[in-house]
Design an enzyme around this catalytic site. Structure first.
Site, PDB file in Angstrom:
ATOM      1  N   ARG A  84       0.829  -1.272   0.096  1.00 59.10           N
ATOM      2  CA  ARG A  84      -0.068   0.062   0.074  1.00 59.10           C
ATOM      3  C   ARG A  84       0.853   1.319  -0.067  1.00 59.10           C
ATOM      4  O   ARG A  84       1.684   1.215   0.845  1.00 59.10           O
ATOM      5  CB  ARG A  84      -0.992   0.087   1.283  1.00 59.10           C
ATOM      6  CG  ARG A  84      -1.941   1.064   1.206  1.00 59.10           C
ATOM      7  CD  ARG A  84      -3.107   0.812   0.300  1.00 59.10           C
ATOM      8  NE  ARG A  84      -3.972  -0.296   1.026  1.00 59.10           N
ATOM      9  CZ  ARG A  84      -4.870  -0.977   0.224  1.00 59.10           C
ATOM     10  NH1 ARG A  84      -5.003  -0.845  -1.142  1.00 59.10           N
ATOM     11  NH2 ARG A  84      -5.172  -2.063   0.581  1.00 59.10           N
ATOM     12  N   HIS A 125      -3.965   2.199  -8.788  1.00 56.68           N
ATOM     13  CA  HIS A 125      -2.921   0.946  -8.513  1.00 56.68           C
ATOM     14  C   HIS A 125      -1.702   1.123  -9.630  1.00 56.68           C
ATOM     15  O   HIS A 125      -1.921   1.171 -10.840  1.00 56.68           O
ATOM     16  CB  HIS A 125      -3.454  -0.559  -8.499  1.00 56.68           C
ATOM     17  CG  HIS A 125      -4.150  -0.601  -7.198  1.00 56.68           C
ATOM     18  ND1 HIS A 125      -4.269   0.224  -6.353  1.00 56.68           N
ATOM     19  CD2 HIS A 125      -4.914  -1.613  -6.900  1.00 56.68           C
ATOM     20  CE1 HIS A 125      -5.291  -0.218  -5.314  1.00 56.68           C
ATOM     21  NE2 HIS A 125      -5.613  -1.488  -5.592  1.00 56.68           N
TER      22      HIS A 125
HETATM   23  N1  HSE Z   1      -7.957  -5.565  -2.478  1.00 62.09           N
HETATM   24  C1  HSE Z   1      -7.725  -4.481  -3.026  1.00 62.09           C
HETATM   25  C2  HSE Z   1      -6.874  -3.560  -2.176  1.00 62.09           C
HETATM   26  C3  HSE Z   1      -8.864  -3.707  -3.838  1.00 62.09           C
HETATM   27  O1  HSE Z   1      -6.796  -3.493  -1.170  1.00 62.09           O
HETATM   28  O2  HSE Z   1      -6.426  -2.517  -2.977  1.00 62.09           O
HETATM   29  C4  HSE Z   1      -9.874  -4.528  -4.267  1.00 62.09           C
HETATM   30  O3  HSE Z   1      -9.691  -5.416  -5.341  1.00 62.09           O
END
Ligand code: HSE
Length: 371
Positions: free
Chosen positions: A267, A274
């Protein structure tokens, strides 16, 4: 016109879905019904001059009147309601953004630019549950499906840089609150043109403070990162990392001879895009020009960004890609590891191709099928 019930339309993914449906004029083809788990009877959205009253999302008799249900309400709602509806004999299409049903034998993970044939076969075979994929998986496939289609991929590692939005709306707000606290605490030092080391000491004191706001993430994200997403699996992976191999192979229809995919999911402080850095082991030495051609000719959203500093910093970033359906692929090069090793980087909007867009498109496909 077919009756389509929409649940969870006010949440973050649901709001992006509604925005896209309005943009594409999707409502003209359906009779929409808007359901709510908490506000039945109240005023719902206005679509083309009609304001819809909200229906109770737990009223099975109302849900059963629909031809298609599209849920962005989250996994708990799916777990509660989907089995009851099926037990009562409802055989409409259930289209879902939540992960609950993804790996079920009788569910198809939808990403039609990549697996339209599997979706069409599912419709012909009477499959009724269609589920959007994990965001990193969908975004990876939108970027690299051309290579899979050619049969060139031996394995992939994906190191991810995942946005706050993937963790939820409250997390996006918390990230900005964290940034504000960092900025406010450092403000006097910045105003006094203090040295970088003094500013750094101030920032680290802020984020290490026990009073720092970390309710959603459980750790500071601003001025930091968190190399853990979702819960632990038994093999040392996180569930987000496990989805890479399991969902990708299911989307591509590789029941046997699965392509190994693994990596570390992280993250970072991006809001809703993303990014992923890939190492791709090709099963033979393929010229870079052929690789480029395979990538860009796969779908209309993917495109190449030249491997130069200027192009990369301007075009291969969350800042550039956010709120678009664009799937840029860049930093493409053969690696020092050998001619069969390819490095690539891609960025995609987690709320669009990562969540709302595949289910929006699946709704259209289901409607086409129903005729
Ligand atoms: N699981 C993903 C995340 C998002 O936490 O970024 C949903 O697919």
């Amino acid at each position: 016109m077919k009756k389509v019930g929409i649940i969870g339309w006010r949440g973050m993914v649901g709001s992006v879905l509604m925005e896209r449906m309005r943009e594409e004029n999707d409502f003209k083809d359906i009779e929409p019904l808007f359901f709510s788990t908490s506000q039945a009877g109240q005023e719902g959205p206005e679509i083309n001059g009609t304001t819809y009253e909200l229906l109770d999302a737990r009223d099975l008799s109302l849900l059963k009147e629909t031809d298609i249900l599209l849920s962005c309400q989250g996994g708990q709602y799916t777990s509660d309601i989907h089995p009851k509806l099926r037990n009562e004999g409802w055989d409409g299409y259930w289209i879902d953004a939540a992960s609950t049903l993804r790996m079920e034998k009788d569910a198809i993970i939808v990403l039609d630019p990549v697996n339209r044939k599997i979706i069409d076969q599912g419709l012909t075979d009477g499959i009724k549950d269609y589920v959007g994929g994990n965001c990193t998986v969908s975004l990876m496939l939108m970027a690299l499906a051309g290579l899979f289609e050619k049969g060139w991929v031996e394995w992939i590692t994906s190191q991810t840089y995942q946005a706050a939005s993937g963790a939820g709306a409250k997390n996006m707000i918390e990230l900005v609150e964290q940034m504000r606290l960092v900025g406010e605490n450092a403000q006097n030092l910045l105003d006094d043109n203090e040295t970088a080391l003094r500013v750094d000491r101030n920032v680290i004191e802020t984020v290490r403070s026990p009073r720092f706001l970390t309710k959603q993430f459980g750790a500071p994200l601003a001025a930091s990162l968190i190399p853990w997403i979702d819960r632990a699996m038994d093999n040392g992976q996180t569930r987000e990392e496990w989805k890479g191999i399991s969902e990708t192979n299911k989307i591509l229809g590789y029941a046997e001879n699965q392509i190994p995919i693994d990596g570390c999911c992280v993250r970072v402080g991006s809001m809703r895009c993303h990014s992923q850095a890939f190492t791709i082991k090709l099963n033979k030495d393929i010229p870079l020009a052929d690789i480029e051609n395979a990538i860009v000719s796969h779908n209309q959203w993917v495109y190449l960004v030249a491997n130069t500093k200027e192009e990369t910093v301007n075009k291969l970033t969350p800042t550039r890609v956010s709120r678009t359906l664009d799937i840029p692929v860049g930093r493409l090069r053969k690696m020092n590891l050998g001619e069969q090793y390819l490095s690539a980087f891609s960025v995609g909007d987690q709320l669009l191709w990562g969540a709302a867009e595949p289910v929006r498109r699946m709704l259209k496909i289901a409607l086409e099928h129903l005729g």
